[in-house]
Design a protein around this motif. Structure first.
Motif, PDB file in Angstrom:
ATOM      1  N   GLY A  17      -3.427   7.194  12.987  1.00 59.24           N
ATOM      2  CA  GLY A  17      -3.630   6.005  13.805  1.00 59.24           C
ATOM      3  C   GLY A  17      -3.037   4.764  13.158  1.00 59.24           C
ATOM      4  O   GLY A  17      -2.527   4.801  12.026  1.00 59.24           O
ATOM      5  N   PRO A  18      -3.079   3.636  13.851  1.00 60.94           N
ATOM      6  CA  PRO A  18      -2.492   2.397  13.343  1.00 60.94           C
ATOM      7  C   PRO A  18      -3.076   1.997  11.992  1.00 60.94           C
ATOM      8  O   PRO A  18      -4.249   2.246  11.713  1.00 60.94           O
ATOM      9  N   TYR A  19      -2.258   1.388  11.174  1.00 58.38           N
ATOM     10  CA  TYR A  19      -2.738   0.870   9.886  1.00 58.38           C
ATOM     11  C   TYR A  19      -3.603  -0.362  10.149  1.00 58.38           C
ATOM     12  O   TYR A  19      -3.177  -1.292  10.824  1.00 58.38           O
ATOM     13  N   GLU A  20      -4.802  -0.347   9.611  1.00 57.20           N
ATOM     14  CA  GLU A  20      -5.763  -1.402   9.924  1.00 57.20           C
ATOM     15  C   GLU A  20      -5.647  -2.617   9.017  1.00 57.20           C
ATOM     16  O   GLU A  20      -6.112  -3.698   9.371  1.00 57.20           O
ATOM     17  N   SER A  21      -5.088  -2.433   7.833  1.00 62.21           N
ATOM     18  CA  SER A  21      -4.987  -3.533   6.877  1.00 62.21           C
ATOM     19  C   SER A  21      -3.949  -3.174   5.836  1.00 62.21           C
ATOM     20  O   SER A  21      -3.447  -2.031   5.791  1.00 62.21           O
ATOM     21  N   LEU A  22      -3.619  -4.121   4.979  1.00 67.86           N
ATOM     22  CA  LEU A  22      -2.673  -3.841   3.906  1.00 67.86           C
ATOM     23  C   LEU A  22      -3.224  -2.780   2.941  1.00 67.86           C
ATOM     24  O   LEU A  22      -2.500  -1.837   2.598  1.00 67.86           O
ATOM     25  N   PRO A  23      -4.488  -2.876   2.504  1.00 67.63           N
ATOM     26  CA  PRO A  23      -5.021  -1.804   1.650  1.00 67.63           C
ATOM     27  C   PRO A  23      -4.978  -0.441   2.337  1.00 67.63           C
ATOM     28  O   PRO A  23      -4.670   0.582   1.700  1.00 67.63           O
ATOM     29  N   ASP A  24      -5.279  -0.406   3.634  1.00 67.39           N
ATOM     30  CA  ASP A  24      -5.249   0.853   4.380  1.00 67.39           C
ATOM     31  C   ASP A  24      -3.839   1.440   4.359  1.00 67.39           C
ATOM     32  O   ASP A  24      -3.654   2.649   4.159  1.00 67.39           O
ATOM     33  N   PHE A  25      -2.849   0.600   4.558  1.00 68.59           N
ATOM     34  CA  PHE A  25      -1.452   1.040   4.524  1.00 68.59           C
ATOM     35  C   PHE A  25      -1.090   1.599   3.149  1.00 68.59           C
ATOM     36  O   PHE A  25      -0.515   2.689   3.027  1.00 68.59           O
ATOM     37  N   LEU A  26      -1.446   0.874   2.091  1.00 63.18           N
ATOM     38  CA  LEU A  26      -1.099   1.296   0.733  1.00 63.18           C
ATOM     39  C   LEU A  26      -1.864   2.547   0.310  1.00 63.18           C
ATOM     40  O   LEU A  26      -1.363   3.346  -0.490  1.00 63.18           O
ATOM     41  N   ASP A  33       9.078   7.617  -2.421  1.00 70.43           N
ATOM     42  CA  ASP A  33       9.982   6.485  -2.176  1.00 70.43           C
ATOM     43  C   ASP A  33       9.248   5.188  -1.864  1.00 70.43           C
ATOM     44  O   ASP A  33       9.883   4.180  -1.537  1.00 70.43           O
ATOM     45  N   MET A  34       7.918   5.217  -1.946  1.00 69.23           N
ATOM     46  CA  MET A  34       7.182   3.957  -1.851  1.00 69.23           C
ATOM     47  C   MET A  34       7.245   3.299  -3.226  1.00 69.23           C
ATOM     48  O   MET A  34       6.411   3.507  -4.099  1.00 69.23           O
ATOM     49  N   ASN A  35       8.286   2.524  -3.430  1.00 66.50           N
ATOM     50  CA  ASN A  35       8.539   1.886  -4.723  1.00 66.50           C
ATOM     51  C   ASN A  35       8.738   0.389  -4.513  1.00 66.50           C
ATOM     52  O   ASN A  35       8.561  -0.131  -3.399  1.00 66.50           O
ATOM     53  N   LYS A  36       9.109  -0.291  -5.575  1.00 68.34           N
ATOM     54  CA  LYS A  36       9.236  -1.744  -5.498  1.00 68.34           C
ATOM     55  C   LYS A  36      10.308  -2.166  -4.505  1.00 68.34           C
ATOM     56  O   LYS A  36      10.127  -3.120  -3.735  1.00 68.34           O
ATOM     57  N   LYS A  37      11.414  -1.444  -4.483  1.00 71.29           N
ATOM     58  CA  LYS A  37      12.511  -1.803  -3.586  1.00 71.29           C
ATOM     59  C   LYS A  37      12.107  -1.655  -2.121  1.00 71.29           C
ATOM     60  O   LYS A  37      12.359  -2.541  -1.303  1.00 71.29           O
ATOM     61  N   SER A  38      11.482  -0.533  -1.778  1.00 67.46           N
ATOM     62  CA  SER A  38      11.101  -0.313  -0.385  1.00 67.46           C
ATOM     63  C   SER A  38       9.995  -1.268   0.047  1.00 67.46           C
ATOM     64  O   SER A  38      10.023  -1.809   1.156  1.00 67.46           O
ATOM     65  N   LEU A  39       9.032  -1.505  -0.836  1.00 70.92           N
ATOM     66  CA  LEU A  39       7.937  -2.418  -0.505  1.00 70.92           C
ATOM     67  C   LEU A  39       8.449  -3.845  -0.338  1.00 70.92           C
ATOM     68  O   LEU A  39       8.042  -4.578   0.573  1.00 70.92           O
ATOM     69  N   GLU A  40       9.371  -4.239  -1.216  1.00 72.94           N
ATOM     70  CA  GLU A  40       9.957  -5.579  -1.121  1.00 72.94           C
ATOM     71  C   GLU A  40      10.717  -5.744   0.192  1.00 72.94           C
ATOM     72  O   GLU A  40      10.644  -6.788   0.837  1.00 72.94           O
ATOM     73  N   SER A  41      11.438  -4.710   0.610  1.00 74.95           N
ATOM     74  CA  SER A  41      12.182  -4.771   1.874  1.00 74.95           C
ATOM     75  C   SER A  41      11.240  -4.917   3.062  1.00 74.95           C
ATOM     76  O   SER A  41      11.508  -5.691   3.989  1.00 74.95           O
ATOM     77  N   LEU A  67       1.825  -2.240  -5.840  1.00 78.48           N
ATOM     78  CA  LEU A  67       2.305  -0.934  -6.301  1.00 78.48           C
ATOM     79  C   LEU A  67       1.259  -0.218  -7.161  1.00 78.48           C
ATOM     80  O   LEU A  67       1.076   0.999  -7.049  1.00 78.48           O
ATOM     81  N   LYS A  68       0.576  -0.970  -8.027  1.00 75.34           N
ATOM     82  CA  LYS A  68      -0.477  -0.369  -8.849  1.00 75.34           C
ATOM     83  C   LYS A  68      -1.573   0.219  -7.967  1.00 75.34           C
ATOM     84  O   LYS A  68      -2.086   1.313  -8.229  1.00 75.34           O
ATOM     85  N   PHE A  69      -1.925  -0.511  -6.926  1.00 68.92           N
ATOM     86  CA  PHE A  69      -2.947  -0.048  -5.987  1.00 68.92           C
ATOM     87  C   PHE A  69      -2.486   1.235  -5.300  1.00 68.92           C
ATOM     88  O   PHE A  69      -3.236   2.211  -5.178  1.00 68.92           O
ATOM     89  N   ASN A  70      -1.229   1.236  -4.843  1.00 71.85           N
ATOM     90  CA  ASN A  70      -0.663   2.404  -4.172  1.00 71.85           C
ATOM     91  C   ASN A  70      -0.585   3.605  -5.106  1.00 71.85           C
ATOM     92  O   ASN A  70      -0.898   4.745  -4.721  1.00 71.85           O
TER      93      ASN A  70
END
Length: 235
Positions: A17-26, A33-41, A67-70
């Motif tokens: 389902g839809p991501y409810e918040s930034l923490p939920d997404f992470l 490939d969820m790294n600094k470059k992709s997150l920054e983009s 990134l630490k949280f992820n």
């Protein structure tokens, strides 16, 4: 942003389902490939704006914390303990430090770089009510409709923001510029020959707003604008 991480974000949204918040997404994206470059983009393009963080600069300044949280979520998801207790990292552990805000123009530059277009605003909007623009110029879209007679049109005035500049030598070795000029209606390639360049060199910089008089010309079958006079626009 790579294809693989893009696909994973979409597939996880379909599964959970839809991501409810930034923490939920992470918490939910465990792809390598969820790294600094992709997150920054994602941040720079505005893809995370809907989570309520109005300042992209704050997210950019806290990429390491995100990134630490992820990574903690990834680690817990692969451990026995994580499997027993719900693969969860407390959302409260994602703490942001204060970051100095940035200007709107920087955000628009990020959007143009990553998306190929301005999304939240257009850098020429503040200049649309400029006295010279309203009184003298026509839109670039209308300029493109100008009839070409014997390869040359009437003299017209257009205004816009300089997106890019390419400097090349002419057959005689003189410098000239190919300038991408854009307003809110369209964009066009403007040609700046050496005589005009010599007297207005300081004007030709990416990001500047200008007003220029010249003529439309069909060069190699494509409409171009040949600059004859130019002035920088200031607010």
């Amino acid at each position: 942003l790579g294809v693989n991480i893009t696909r994973e974000i979409i597939e996880e949204r379909r599964r959970g389902g839809p991501y409810e918040s930034l923490p939920d997404f992470l918490l939910r994206i465990h792809h390598r490939d969820m790294n600094k470059k992709s997150l920054e983009s994602l941040v720079k393009a505005g893809a995370l704006d809907s989570f309520g963080h109005k300042r992209r600069s704050q997210l950019i300044g806290n990429l390491e914390e995100m990134l630490k949280f992820n990574q903690a979520a990834k680690k817990m998801a692969t451990t026995t303990q994580g499997g027993l207790f719900g693969n969860s990292v407390p959302s409260s552990s994602l703490q942001f430090k204060e970051v100095e805000d940035i200007g709107t123009r920087q955000i628009l530059d990020w959007e143009k770089e990553l998306l190929g277009l301005y999304l939240t605003d257009h850098p020429f909007n503040p200049y649309k009510e400029h006295e010279k623009v309203k009184k003298l110029s026509i839109s670039i879209a209308k300029a493109r409709e100008e009839p070409l007679e014997r390869g040359r049109s009437r003299r017209i005035v257009v205004a816009g923001v300089i997106n890019s500049i390419q400097k090349i030598p002419t057959k005689n070795g003189d410098p000239m510029l190919f300038v991408s000029l854009e307003d809110t209606s369209d964009s066009i390639e403007a040609l700046v020959f050496s005589d005009l360049l010599a007297e207005s060199r300081e004007v030709w910089q990416e990001g500047k707003a200008i007003i220029t008089r010249g003529r439309m010309s069909a060069k190699n079958g494509e409409a171009k604008f040949v600059c004859e006079e130019v002035r920088e626009l200031t607010l």
